[in-house]
Design a protein around this motif. Structure first.
Motif, PDB file in Angstrom:
ATOM      1  N   HIS A   1       7.311  -8.626   6.682  1.00  0.00           N
ATOM      2  CA  HIS A   1       6.365  -8.201   5.647  1.00  0.00           C
ATOM      3  C   HIS A   1       5.465  -7.058   6.112  1.00  0.00           C
ATOM      4  O   HIS A   1       4.936  -6.302   5.289  1.00  0.00           O
TER       5      HIS A   1
ATOM      6  N   ARG B   1       1.441 -10.246   0.385  1.00  0.00           N
ATOM      7  CA  ARG B   1       2.737  -9.558   0.318  1.00  0.00           C
ATOM      8  C   ARG B   1       2.683  -8.400  -0.664  1.00  0.00           C
ATOM      9  O   ARG B   1       3.276  -7.353  -0.425  1.00  0.00           O
TER      10      ARG B   1
ATOM     11  N   PRO C   1       1.486  -4.285  -6.508  1.00  0.00           N
ATOM     12  CA  PRO C   1       2.256  -3.732  -5.379  1.00  0.00           C
ATOM     13  C   PRO C   1       2.715  -2.291  -5.540  1.00  0.00           C
ATOM     14  O   PRO C   1       3.485  -1.801  -4.717  1.00  0.00           O
TER      15      PRO C   1
ATOM     16  N   GLU D   1       3.471  -4.608   0.437  1.00  0.00           N
ATOM     17  CA  GLU D   1       4.541  -3.873  -0.248  1.00  0.00           C
ATOM     18  C   GLU D   1       4.025  -2.520  -0.729  1.00  0.00           C
ATOM     19  O   GLU D   1       4.706  -1.492  -0.590  1.00  0.00           O
TER      20      GLU D   1
END
Length: 246
Positions: free
Chosen positions: A198, A172, A146, A176
């Motif tokens: 999200h 996710r 991420p 991110e």
């Protein structure tokens, strides 16, 4: 440069976003664990792995008890998934159509994946038309998702601002990374539930999404960002004004 009503570039995740390779990874993981006398991953562990870099995945399997060096784990996973990709590759609904429409409109596409370069090249090689201007692979960056580095690097190589890009992701972790880089984001859930917070837009598939839709999303996110910044500026100025009146 793309027309002003379109994004300057679209940055695409690979596994689970444009191609349905999640089943290939699951098979590779199952075989790897079985070869070392270990049980399959739990559902919670599998969901936690979605969007992981190969470096993170190899460390995870080593902790589970796979008695191989990290590089050997990566090679095992790569070879198993590669064989599946070359045998049969399923594209996610609407992905090829949107890629083609963006290419025709002069909007560059970049493939930004936590997978290795060899697997990214295998997927790209199945295309009859070169739809991707560049590829940023997980083994070519210091920090995988991420962390925002892959998306920041993709925008820099294309010569565009991240704020003028749309990132398309299914995880996710990936979302991110893209949001931290400053991109507008679309979440396409696949194996992992995505909530409205999200991504700037969450949709079941890419079917019906057009280049113009992506341009409108960039403008929407830019307006919302400006509004937030103006609100913060006003909030910061209010105490100063009150002190001045005293």
């Amino acid at each position: 440069m793309a027309p002003s009503n379109l994004p300057d570039a679209v940055l695409w995740d690979m596994d689970g976003t444009i191609v349905d390779t999640e089943q290939y990874w699951q098979t590779a993981q199952l075989n790897l664990l079985a070869d070392h006398g270990l049980p399959p991953l739990t559902e919670e562990q599998e969901l936690g792995m979605v969007g992981s870099s190969m470096a993170d995945a190899s460390e995870f399997f080593a902790r589970l008890g796979v008695d191989l060096a990290p590089g050997e784990i990566v090679d095992h996973m790569n070879s198993t998934v590669m064989a599946s990709i070359l045998a049969e590759l399923a594209w996610r609904p609407g992905a090829l159509e949107l890629l083609g429409a963006l290419h025709a409109a002069g909007v560059p596409n970049a493939l930004v994946t936590n997978s290795t370069r060899v697997l990214a090249d295998a997927v790209v090689s199945t295309l009859d038309t070169p739809l991707f201007a560049i590829v940023i692979a997980g083994d070519e960056v210091e920090n995988g998702k991420p962390h925002p580095e892959p998306y920041v690097r993709a925008a820099a190589q294309l010569g565009v601002a991240p704020e003028r890009c749309v990132a398309v992701e299914d995880s996710r972790r990936g979302l991110e990374a893209a949001r931290a880089a400053g991109c507008a984001t679309i979440g396409i859930p696949h194996g992992q539930t995505l909530e409205a917070h999200h991504a700037h837009l969450v949709t079941a598939t890419l079917e019906g999404i057009t280049p113009e839709t992506l341009g409108e999303l960039v403008e929407q996110v830019a307006r919302e960002t400006t509004q937030r910044e103006n609100a913060h500026t006003a909030a910061d100025a209010a105490p100063a004004e009150s002190e001045a009146q005293l």
